[in-house]
Design an enzyme around this catalytic site. Structure first.
Site: not given
Ligand code: UD1
Length: 420
Positions: A22-23, A91, A115, A120-124, A306, A398
């Site tokens: 899935k991922n 997401r 969630c 679930r920030p997207i700053d990066l 996961d 899902r």
């Molecule tokens: C993906 C997976 C999810 C898995 C996660 C971690 C998919 C669709 N989902 O989610 O199943 O649990 O990887 O292995 O592939 N973070 C920030 N800023 C950002 C983005 C992330 O601080 O801009 C933090 C998150 O809060 C978290 C960590 O980074 O603490 C890892 O998250 P991330 O690897 O981004 O998870 P996803 O890619 O959303």
């Protein structure tokens, strides 16, 4: 809403086919937006998240056909203006941001809210795209991005909890058509990122270093179509492996990639199970009893967040004290309270769950809160004595294709009840 009814106390035995990841497939589907040509994606699991992504791509103007595990996508003319209600709901759809920027130089995507497993920030993601020359504006719950042209650069993508999986995917997808060379430092090393890069290289991209913390992308002028088979889902494989061990059984996981499951198999062995690797899969045999463990979730190749909930379910059966520490998502312990309804003894201390295992589990009605938490409840329900009803299994749908059918074929007494 559907639920699963499980009569516990059965032992899982037999073979199960592991589906496509899935991922891996969600960002790969998004990557098809980067070309006008037809892309074929094989071994695609029929999951609600995949169907959802199909609808998102269609709302952007792509034509999508999905039959017999094969997706055929042609994004000849796309608008960049999708159905934002759809995008808001999943997401994983954040990963359309990078390819839309790469292809159209503009994109608007709904900001994902918090969630159940934490904020679930997207700053990066935004930092990475800005470094490539995108201008970002956040307005009305949406991120609007545009640029006169993307260019390469050096981008450090590590965050507080380590690298970001979808953030890495987004920056890679935006950079493949950018001018010049992009170097992503502290990139996510997950096999799903590697699979995406294989897909992109098949389209004509020039990406090196995928699977390591430094990914280098040399921009190309255009990308073409590709025919690609998605990797096996390591989390589905891991879930069935834990279910086999927790039930005291022996299950062969056909298609499982042991090399993607290092930390998971290591912990299973430590808990007393035996693992045999063979061509085309692996076999998990439960030990005499489950032994307690200490687990800390980490970015790949560490123990995956996961798989945390499923292991917690198994550790409820292990006489002694286990400690599970969650380092990726801050509130990913929703399953603990539900496991306690089955008789487990779990205390939460900050980022750690202390599991005092070995008490017998007995069936109860429980509520699924997120995808992997639901899987944990199913594993516990199979191991428990009596009847367990897991409500809200749409969370499971899902990410697991026909999970109840696969488990029933292994000997579990499990049925889906429609509606409620
Ligand atoms: C993906 C997976 C999810 C898995 C996660 C971690 C998919 C669709 N989902 O989610 O199943 O649990 O990887 O292995 O592939 N973070 C920030 N800023 C950002 C983005 C992330 O601080 O801009 C933090 C998150 O809060 C978290 C960590 O980074 O603490 C890892 O998250 P991330 O690897 O981004 O998870 P996803 O890619 O959303």
């Amino acid at each position: 809403m559907d639920s699963f009814v499980i009569e516990g106390g059965t032992t899982l035995r037999g073979e199960v086919q592991v589906g496509g990841s899935k991922n891996a497939v969600l960002p790969i589907m998004a990557a098809t937006l980067l070309t006008r040509e037809t892309c074929v994606i094989r071994r695609v699991p029929d999951l609600s998240d995949v169907r959802f992504m199909c609808s998102i791509l269609e709302s952007l103007g792509a034509t999508v056909a999905f039959a017999d595990g094969t997706l055929t996508i042609r994004a000849e003319n796309i608008s960049g203006t999708g159905n934002y209600d759809l995008i808001r709901k999943m997401r994983g759809s954040i990963c359309i941001l990078g390819p839309l920027m790469g292809r159209l130089l503009r994109a608007s995507v709904s900001l994902p809210g918090g969630c159940v497993i934490g904020t679930r920030p997207i700053d990066l993601h935004l930092k990475g795209l800005e470094a490539l020359g995108a201008r970002m504006r956040i307005e009305g719950g949406y991120v609007h991005a545009e640029t006169p042209g993307l260019h390469g650069g050096v981008i450090f993508l590590g965050g507080r909890s380590g690298p970001t999986v979808l953030g890495t995917a987004n920056v890679v997808m935006a950079s493949v058509l950018a001018e010049g060379v992009t170097v992503i430092e502290s990139a996510a090393c997950e096999p799903e990122v590697v699979d995406l890069c294989h897909f992109l290289n098949g389209m004509g991209a020039r990406i090196h270093g995928a699977g390591s913390p430094t990914i280098t992308v040399t921009g190309v002028a255009a990308l073409g179509g590709v025919d690609h088979e998605v990797i096996a889902d390591r989390i589905e494989a891991g879930t069935f492996a834990v279910a086999a061990a927790a039930s005291g059984g022996r299950v062969t996981l056909k298609g499982a990639r042991a090399e993607h499951l290092g930390a998971v198999l290591d912990k299973l062995r430590e808990s007393g199970a035996a693992i045999e690797r063979h061509a085309g899969g692996l076999t998990v045999t439960a030990g005499q009893a489950v032994r307690p463990l200490e687990i800390t979730t980490m970015p790949y190749s560490g123990f995956p967040t996961d798989m945390q909930a499923q292991f917690m379910a198994m550790l409820c059966l292990a006489p002694g004290t286990s400690i599970v520490t969650e380092r990726i998502f801050e509130s990913r312990f929703m399953h603990a309270a539900e496991l306690m309804r089955l008789g487990a003894d779990i205390g939460i201390e900050g980022p750690s769950a202390i599991i005092r295992g070995g008490r017998p589990l007995s069936g109860a009605e429980v509520m699924a809160s997120d995808l992997r938490a639901s899987a944990a409840l199913v594993i516990a329900g199979i191991a428990a004595q009596g009847r367990t009803q897991v409500h809200r299994v749409y969370h499971l749908d899902r990410g697991y294709e026909r999970m109840e059918v696969k488990l029933a074929a292994l000997g579990a007494r499990i049925e889906r009840t429609r509606g409620e």
